[in-house]
Scaffold this motif. Structure first.
Motif, PDB file in Angstrom:
ATOM      1  N   GLU A 289       0.853  -1.203   0.000  1.00  0.00           N
ATOM      2  CA  GLU A 289       0.000   0.000   0.000  1.00  0.00           C
ATOM      3  C   GLU A 289       0.887   1.252   0.000  1.00  0.00           C
ATOM      4  N   TRP A 290       1.992   1.207   0.750  1.00  0.00           N
ATOM      5  CA  TRP A 290       2.889   2.372   0.804  1.00  0.00           C
ATOM      6  C   TRP A 290       3.468   2.658  -0.583  1.00  0.00           C
ATOM      7  N   THR A 291       3.971   1.584  -1.226  1.00  0.00           N
ATOM      8  CA  THR A 291       4.613   1.811  -2.526  1.00  0.00           C
ATOM      9  C   THR A 291       3.559   2.119  -3.592  1.00  0.00           C
ATOM     10  N   GLY A 292       2.420   1.396  -3.537  1.00  0.00           N
ATOM     11  CA  GLY A 292       1.341   1.647  -4.501  1.00  0.00           C
ATOM     12  C   GLY A 292       0.783   3.064  -4.365  1.00  0.00           C
ATOM     13  N   GLY A 293       0.856   3.602  -3.156  1.00  0.00           N
ATOM     14  CA  GLY A 293       0.323   4.943  -2.909  1.00  0.00           C
ATOM     15  C   GLY A 293       1.279   6.053  -3.296  1.00  0.00           C
ATOM     16  N   GLY A 294       2.519   5.687  -3.669  1.00  0.00           N
ATOM     17  CA  GLY A 294       3.436   6.718  -4.153  1.00  0.00           C
ATOM     18  C   GLY A 294       4.638   6.982  -3.268  1.00  0.00           C
ATOM     19  N   ALA A 295       5.004   6.011  -2.411  1.00  0.00           N
ATOM     20  CA  ALA A 295       6.243   6.156  -1.633  1.00  0.00           C
ATOM     21  C   ALA A 295       7.309   5.249  -2.223  1.00  0.00           C
ATOM     22  N   ASP A 296       8.548   5.713  -2.167  1.00  0.00           N
ATOM     23  CA  ASP A 296       9.686   4.923  -2.627  1.00  0.00           C
ATOM     24  C   ASP A 296      10.295   4.275  -1.388  1.00  0.00           C
ATOM     25  N   LEU A 297      10.057   2.963  -1.207  1.00  0.00           N
ATOM     26  CA  LEU A 297      10.390   2.282   0.058  1.00  0.00           C
ATOM     27  C   LEU A 297      11.670   1.462  -0.057  1.00  0.00           C
ATOM     28  N   THR A 298      12.589   1.679   0.876  1.00  0.00           N
ATOM     29  CA  THR A 298      13.777   0.828   1.003  1.00  0.00           C
ATOM     30  C   THR A 298      13.758   0.207   2.388  1.00  0.00           C
ATOM     31  N   LEU A 299      13.949  -1.123   2.415  1.00  0.00           N
ATOM     32  CA  LEU A 299      13.968  -1.837   3.692  1.00  0.00           C
ATOM     33  C   LEU A 299      15.385  -2.323   3.955  1.00  0.00           C
ATOM     34  N   THR A 300      15.776  -2.308   5.225  1.00  0.00           N
ATOM     35  CA  THR A 300      17.092  -2.853   5.548  1.00  0.00           C
ATOM     36  C   THR A 300      17.048  -3.587   6.880  1.00  0.00           C
ATOM     37  N   VAL A 301      17.898  -4.600   7.001  1.00  0.00           N
ATOM     38  CA  VAL A 301      18.070  -5.294   8.288  1.00  0.00           C
ATOM     39  C   VAL A 301      19.560  -5.320   8.604  1.00  0.00           C
ATOM     40  N   ASP A 302      19.864  -5.563   9.886  1.00  0.00           N
ATOM     41  CA  ASP A 302      21.259  -5.427  10.324  1.00  0.00           C
ATOM     42  C   ASP A 302      22.169  -6.511   9.750  1.00  0.00           C
ATOM     43  N   ALA A 303      21.629  -7.726   9.565  1.00  0.00           N
ATOM     44  CA  ALA A 303      22.483  -8.834   9.113  1.00  0.00           C
ATOM     45  C   ALA A 303      21.747  -9.674   8.087  1.00  0.00           C
ATOM     46  N   GLU A 304      22.514 -10.377   7.256  1.00  0.00           N
ATOM     47  CA  GLU A 304      21.936 -11.267   6.238  1.00  0.00           C
ATOM     48  C   GLU A 304      20.938 -12.220   6.878  1.00  0.00           C
ATOM     49  N   ALA A 305      19.830 -12.506   6.181  1.00  0.00           N
ATOM     50  CA  ALA A 305      18.852 -13.465   6.700  1.00  0.00           C
ATOM     51  C   ALA A 305      18.319 -14.265   5.522  1.00  0.00           C
ATOM     52  N   SER A 306      17.993 -15.518   5.774  1.00  0.00           N
ATOM     53  CA  SER A 306      17.574 -16.367   4.666  1.00  0.00           C
ATOM     54  C   SER A 306      16.271 -15.834   4.059  1.00  0.00           C
ATOM     55  N   GLY A 307      16.249 -15.751   2.728  1.00  0.00           N
ATOM     56  CA  GLY A 307      15.057 -15.279   2.012  1.00  0.00           C
ATOM     57  C   GLY A 307      14.938 -13.766   1.920  1.00  0.00           C
ATOM     58  N   TRP A 308      15.849 -13.040   2.564  1.00  0.00           N
ATOM     59  CA  TRP A 308      15.767 -11.571   2.577  1.00  0.00           C
ATOM     60  C   TRP A 308      16.303 -11.004   1.268  1.00  0.00           C
TER      61      TRP A 308
END
Ligand SMILES: Cc1cc2nc3c(=O)[nH]c(=O)nc-3n(C[C@H](O)[C@H](O)[C@H](O)COP(=O)(O)OP(=O)(O)OC[C@H]3O[C@@H](n4cnc5c(N)ncnc54)[C@H](O)[C@@H]3O)c2cc1C
Ligand code: FES
Length: 277
Positions: free
Chosen positions: A165-184
């Motif tokens: 909904e955030w991206t469809g509504g017009g936001a440019d979203l970047t997600l990050t996590v501290d360390a590698e995780a399977s499937g990320w």
């Protein structure tokens, strides 16, 4: 003599839905029991409420639903101590108390026509969600909306069900996590590093950030390196509050009371205050 309303008296409210966000964060959707008061309730994005878990006490949480959607008031609660533990034990149908709205809000009028960069860490995304959804509901009023949201691990990211909904509504979203995780499949790295890498333009832009104090410190440094001025950096503080209405003196930093002058401040305003943060 006219009796003044008691500012400590919570309004009875009912939880209508509980969402499990992360292993230690739950979201509560709440309505005031007095239907007229619920219909009349209004607030500005960034304002908070004191929620009572009966028998345990009350604590401060930001109203993280947008003021453009008033079917219920939403609060996300991270389990840290007695009150939040008690709230985590509640379900739909259970009663809570609410004193809201309290405090100031994000300067939405000043954001109009600007590019907005939102940087959230962990539970710090809660106040930013309110701001984001309010802007998306009035999308034409703003320039680009860049969102960088990070947490320790993928499981620690709240609101995963509405990222589309955030991206469809017009936001440019970047997600990050501290360390590698399977499937990320998104970014890996601390928020300030990823922010420098994204390098959003500071021209005609305002940055709004919330998260743990250490994240805010390095995020502000990164924003300054990118050219954001202290006036163009906004944050919202989670300093502990008690009365919430400027009476008890629990929350002040120098001359400012976080509960009435804040919780939203520009970095320029915070720099004027004693270094207690
Ligand atoms: C303006 C504002 C907005 C907030 N919004 C949210 C929100 O949307 N969601 C959310 O989960 N929390 C939010 N908080 C924080 C929340 O109010 C506290 O976590 C809450 O008081 C914890 O209550 P408790 O009785 O469960 O824990 P307590 O028993 O009070 O504390 C448990 C532990 O956490 C520490 N602690 C508690 N509160 C704070 C704090 N504010 N800063 C640093 N350490 C603290 C205590 O020192 C203790 O070690 C907000 C706080 C403020 C002031
Ligand atoms: S919480 Fe009492 S004065 Fe701010």
């Amino acid at each position: 003599m006219t009796e003044l309303p008691n500012p400590y008296l919570p309004e009875p409210a009912t939880i209508i839905e509980v969402l499990d966000e992360t292993p230690n964060i739950k979201t509560f959707r709440v309505v005031l029991d007095d239907e007229q008061k619920m219909r009349d309730f209004s607030f500005d994005p960034g304002q908070v409420g004191q929620m009572t878990a009966y028998g345990a006490g009350e604590a401060t949480f930001v109203i993280n639903s947008p003021s453009t959607r008033m079917d219920y008031l939403q609060f996300s609660v991270m389990r840290t101590g007695e009150v939040t533990e008690a709230l985590h034990g509640l379900r739909a149908g259970d009663k809570v108390g609410l004193r809201a709205p309290l405090g100031n809000s994000f300067p939405l009028a000043a954001l109009k026509g600007k590019d907005v960069v939102i940087v959230g860490g962990g539970i710090g995304m809660a106040p930013l969600r309110t701001l984001l959804l309010t802007m998306l509901d009035n999308r034409a009023d703003y320039g680009s909306i860049t969102v960088l949201y990070g947490a320790r691990s993928p499981e620690d990211l709240s609101y995963r069900y509405e990222f589309d909904e955030w991206t469809g509504g017009g936001a440019d979203l970047t997600l990050t996590v501290d360390a590698e995780a399977s499937g990320w499949e998104h970014r890996v790295g601390l928020i300030p590093h990823v922010l420098k890498d994204l390098a959003p333009s500071a021209s005609n832009a305002v940055a709004v950030t919330c998260g743990p104090p250490i994240m805010i410190k390095f995020t502000v440094q990164a924003l300054e390196e990118l050219g954001f001025t202290d006036e163009a950096i906004i944050t919202t503080l989670e300093r502990r509050m008690k009365c919430g209405v400027g009476l008890c003196g629990r929350c002040n930093i120098g001359p400012k009371y976080v509960c009435v002058d804040g919780p939203v401040f520009t970095w320029a305003e915070l720099k004027e205050l004693p270094a207690e943060l």
